[in-house]
Design a protein around this motif. Structure first.
Motif, PDB file in Angstrom:
ATOM      1  N   HIS A  45       0.820  -1.224   0.000  1.00 51.94           N
ATOM      2  CA  HIS A  45       0.000   0.000   0.000  1.00 51.94           C
ATOM      3  C   HIS A  45       0.852   1.271   0.000  1.00 51.94           C
ATOM      4  O   HIS A  45       0.629   2.178   0.817  1.00 51.94           O
ATOM      5  CB  HIS A  45      -0.910   0.017   1.232  1.00 51.94           C
ATOM      6  N   PRO A  46       1.788   1.410  -0.900  1.00 54.66           N
ATOM      7  CA  PRO A  46       2.650   2.604  -0.863  1.00 54.66           C
ATOM      8  C   PRO A  46       1.884   3.904  -1.073  1.00 54.66           C
ATOM      9  O   PRO A  46       2.283   4.954  -0.564  1.00 54.66           O
ATOM     10  CB  PRO A  46       3.641   2.357  -1.999  1.00 54.66           C
ATOM     11  N   GLU A  47       0.771   3.830  -1.783  1.00 56.28           N
ATOM     12  CA  GLU A  47      -0.007   5.042  -2.073  1.00 56.28           C
ATOM     13  C   GLU A  47      -0.699   5.610  -0.842  1.00 56.28           C
ATOM     14  O   GLU A  47      -1.218   6.733  -0.869  1.00 56.28           O
ATOM     15  CB  GLU A  47      -1.043   4.747  -3.165  1.00 56.28           C
ATOM     16  N   LYS A  48      -0.684   4.867   0.275  1.00 58.91           N
ATOM     17  CA  LYS A  48      -1.316   5.337   1.512  1.00 58.91           C
ATOM     18  C   LYS A  48      -0.332   6.033   2.453  1.00 58.91           C
ATOM     19  O   LYS A  48      -0.748   6.577   3.479  1.00 58.91           O
ATOM     20  CB  LYS A  48      -1.956   4.164   2.262  1.00 58.91           C
ATOM     21  N   LEU A  49       0.947   6.033   2.125  1.00 63.00           N
ATOM     22  CA  LEU A  49       1.971   6.467   3.085  1.00 63.00           C
ATOM     23  C   LEU A  49       2.669   7.747   2.657  1.00 63.00           C
ATOM     24  O   LEU A  49       3.053   7.896   1.496  1.00 63.00           O
ATOM     25  CB  LEU A  49       3.018   5.363   3.248  1.00 63.00           C
ATOM     26  N   TRP A  50       2.884   8.646   3.632  1.00 62.17           N
ATOM     27  CA  TRP A  50       3.781   9.775   3.382  1.00 62.17           C
ATOM     28  C   TRP A  50       5.174   9.506   3.944  1.00 62.17           C
ATOM     29  O   TRP A  50       6.113  10.249   3.653  1.00 62.17           O
ATOM     30  CB  TRP A  50       3.212  11.096   3.882  1.00 62.17           C
ATOM     31  N   ALA A  51       5.326   8.424   4.697  1.00 57.54           N
ATOM     32  CA  ALA A  51       6.642   7.985   5.162  1.00 57.54           C
ATOM     33  C   ALA A  51       6.504   6.610   5.784  1.00 57.54           C
ATOM     34  O   ALA A  51       5.428   6.221   6.246  1.00 57.54           O
ATOM     35  CB  ALA A  51       7.235   8.961   6.183  1.00 57.54           C
ATOM     36  N   PRO A  78       5.907  -0.352  -7.989  1.00 58.88           N
ATOM     37  CA  PRO A  78       7.232   0.201  -7.669  1.00 58.88           C
ATOM     38  C   PRO A  78       7.298   1.717  -7.817  1.00 58.88           C
ATOM     39  O   PRO A  78       8.018   2.383  -7.056  1.00 58.88           O
ATOM     40  CB  PRO A  78       8.159  -0.501  -8.663  1.00 58.88           C
ATOM     41  N   ASP A  79       6.572   2.284  -8.775  1.00 58.19           N
ATOM     42  CA  ASP A  79       6.599   3.736  -8.948  1.00 58.19           C
ATOM     43  C   ASP A  79       6.008   4.452  -7.738  1.00 58.19           C
ATOM     44  O   ASP A  79       6.482   5.528  -7.345  1.00 58.19           O
ATOM     45  CB  ASP A  79       5.833   4.138 -10.215  1.00 58.19           C
ATOM     46  N   GLU A  80       4.958   3.874  -7.137  1.00 53.61           N
ATOM     47  CA  GLU A  80       4.359   4.460  -5.938  1.00 53.61           C
ATOM     48  C   GLU A  80       5.286   4.299  -4.732  1.00 53.61           C
ATOM     49  O   GLU A  80       5.442   5.225  -3.927  1.00 53.61           O
ATOM     50  CB  GLU A  80       2.997   3.819  -5.650  1.00 53.61           C
ATOM     51  N   LEU A  81       5.911   3.141  -4.610  1.00 54.20           N
ATOM     52  CA  LEU A  81       6.830   2.919  -3.485  1.00 54.20           C
ATOM     53  C   LEU A  81       8.007   3.888  -3.561  1.00 54.20           C
ATOM     54  O   LEU A  81       8.481   4.383  -2.526  1.00 54.20           O
ATOM     55  CB  LEU A  81       7.330   1.479  -3.483  1.00 54.20           C
ATOM     56  N   ALA A  82       8.457   4.187  -4.764  1.00 52.33           N
ATOM     57  CA  ALA A  82       9.590   5.093  -4.930  1.00 52.33           C
ATOM     58  C   ALA A  82       9.275   6.511  -4.464  1.00 52.33           C
ATOM     59  O   ALA A  82      10.199   7.310  -4.228  1.00 52.33           O
ATOM     60  CB  ALA A  82      10.036   5.105  -6.392  1.00 52.33           C
ATOM     61  N   LYS A  83       8.000   6.839  -4.311  1.00 52.21           N
ATOM     62  CA  LYS A  83       7.605   8.170  -3.840  1.00 52.21           C
ATOM     63  C   LYS A  83       7.636   8.286  -2.314  1.00 52.21           C
ATOM     64  O   LYS A  83       7.530   9.388  -1.773  1.00 52.21           O
ATOM     65  CB  LYS A  83       6.188   8.496  -4.322  1.00 52.21           C
ATOM     66  N   VAL A  84       7.758   7.163  -1.619  1.00 45.36           N
ATOM     67  CA  VAL A  84       7.661   7.149  -0.151  1.00 45.36           C
ATOM     68  C   VAL A  84       9.051   7.308   0.472  1.00 45.36           C
ATOM     69  O   VAL A  84       9.930   6.479   0.220  1.00 45.36           O
ATOM     70  CB  VAL A  84       7.022   5.833   0.338  1.00 45.36           C
ATOM     71  N   PRO A  85       9.277   8.335   1.294  1.00 46.40           N
ATOM     72  CA  PRO A  85      10.535   8.398   2.042  1.00 46.40           C
ATOM     73  C   PRO A  85      10.589   7.247   3.048  1.00 46.40           C
ATOM     74  O   PRO A  85       9.662   7.067   3.838  1.00 46.40           O
ATOM     75  CB  PRO A  85      10.450   9.748   2.761  1.00 46.40           C
ATOM     76  N   LYS A  94      14.225   6.066  -2.011  1.00 45.36           N
ATOM     77  CA  LYS A  94      15.229   6.775  -1.220  1.00 45.36           C
ATOM     78  C   LYS A  94      15.173   6.249   0.207  1.00 45.36           C
ATOM     79  O   LYS A  94      14.156   6.399   0.884  1.00 45.36           O
ATOM     80  CB  LYS A  94      14.977   8.276  -1.240  1.00 45.36           C
ATOM     81  N   VAL A  95      16.241   5.627   0.659  1.00 45.63           N
ATOM     82  CA  VAL A  95      16.286   4.995   1.982  1.00 45.63           C
ATOM     83  C   VAL A  95      17.299   5.715   2.870  1.00 45.63           C
ATOM     84  O   VAL A  95      18.462   5.872   2.494  1.00 45.63           O
ATOM     85  CB  VAL A  95      16.651   3.503   1.879  1.00 45.63           C
ATOM     86  N   THR A  96      16.858   6.144   4.044  1.00 45.58           N
ATOM     87  CA  THR A  96      17.740   6.636   5.090  1.00 45.58           C
ATOM     88  C   THR A  96      18.008   5.475   6.045  1.00 45.58           C
ATOM     89  O   THR A  96      17.064   4.904   6.598  1.00 45.58           O
ATOM     90  CB  THR A  96      17.084   7.795   5.853  1.00 45.58           C
TER      91      THR A  96
END
Length: 284
Positions: free
Chosen positions: A150-156, A191-198, A250-252
């Motif tokens: 559910h990457p589209e539900k997350l801002w982080a 994957p495109d949606e997951l790539a938007k999530v910090p 982007k992974v910290t």
């Protein structure tokens, strides 16, 4: 004692049980599952809040630790904290780990969390169509798998020391990989949606015990490749970070010196990450 009028009694009960460190609530969608929150009292006056969902580990007691541990962060960052509670033995079979893999019997834990968020958003008159998620240990299991689905539900997303990881491997089935994600959950990997999530990943460099995380043949969650990501939690989280980065995320990554499997000692790193993302999110 002076009796309270009905309106005054309702207001006081709301102040005591619904704001600040709340009572434990059952989910309306599935009352077998519960949640506890920290809601800044300013929400009672209509202040708009962001939301962090913080997911417990196998012992479940960290739900309260996280509710209380993030309370000051929530107060000063205008952020409510929602901590789901998924009891051990919820299906009567003694199982402890079903929620970590999102599905157990007739329960889809990811869908229950989404319903909890929606229910509480309505209760507190908030827009929580997007939220952040943090989990440690078993909660780290849940958080990274929720982010995959559910990457589209997350801002982080902040992923703390999961014992086992799902790599973004299209050649292996769930839970080791994501090949059959759509067949299993009715939703394709995005994957495109997951790539938007910090994404933040955190683990202690002394978190080296393996007794609880080594899958053996005959085990409930054993499958081919179950131990391939690494021997211990730091190695497995490094493998997850590599897999996410290769997908454009982007992974910290925080590998905390001298810390073993201790959820409280990593919370400062989680708060720093979330504060930075909130600042960036609100400046847009």
């Amino acid at each position: 004692m002076q009796e309270l009028g009905s309106g005054e009694a309702i207001a006081r009960a709301q102040a005591v049980y619904d704001y600040g460190q709340t009572a434990i609530f059952a989910s309306s969608v599935d009352p077998r599952l519960h949640m506890v929150l920290y809601v800044p009292p300013t929400a009672a006056d209509g202040r708009k809040l962001d939301l962090l969902v913080a997911v417990h580990g196998t012992g479940r007691t960290s739900a309260i630790d996280f509710r209380d541990g993030f309370a000051e962060f929530g107060l000063y960052n205008d952020c409510a904290i929602l901590c789901p509670i998924f009891p051990v033995n919820v299906l009567g079979d003694g199982a402890r780990s079903g929620y970590k893999f999102l599905q157990e019997g007739d329960i889809r834990y990811d869908q229950v969390v989404l319903s909890m968020v929606e229910e509480m958003a309505q209760k507190y008159h908030q827009d929580w169509s997007l939220f952040a998620m943090f989990g440690f240990s078993g909660g780290g299991h849940f958080t990274h798998r929720f982010a995959i689905l559910h990457p589209e539900k997350l801002w982080a997303a902040s992923i703390g020391a999961p014992g086992s990881v799902t790599l973004l491997d299209p050649t292996r089935d769930w839970w080791v990989g994501v090949r059959d994600l759509e067949q299993r959950f009715g939703k394709a990997f995005q994957p495109d949606e997951l790539a938007k999530v910090p994404v933040h990943m955190v683990v202690g460099d002394a978190d080296l015990e393996t007794w609880e995380i080594t899958h053996k043949p005959g085990g409930r969650y054993y499958m081919e490749g179950a131990n391939d990501a690494g021997i211990n939690r730091p190695a497995r989280l490094e493998a997850l970070a590599k897999s996410f980065r290769e997908a454009g995320v982007k992974v910290t990554f925080d590998r905390v010196p001298g810390v073993s499997h201790d959820r409280i000692k990593v919370l400062g790193h989680v708060k720093s990450f979330l504060s930075k993302v909130l600042q960036e999110r609100r400046s847009k």
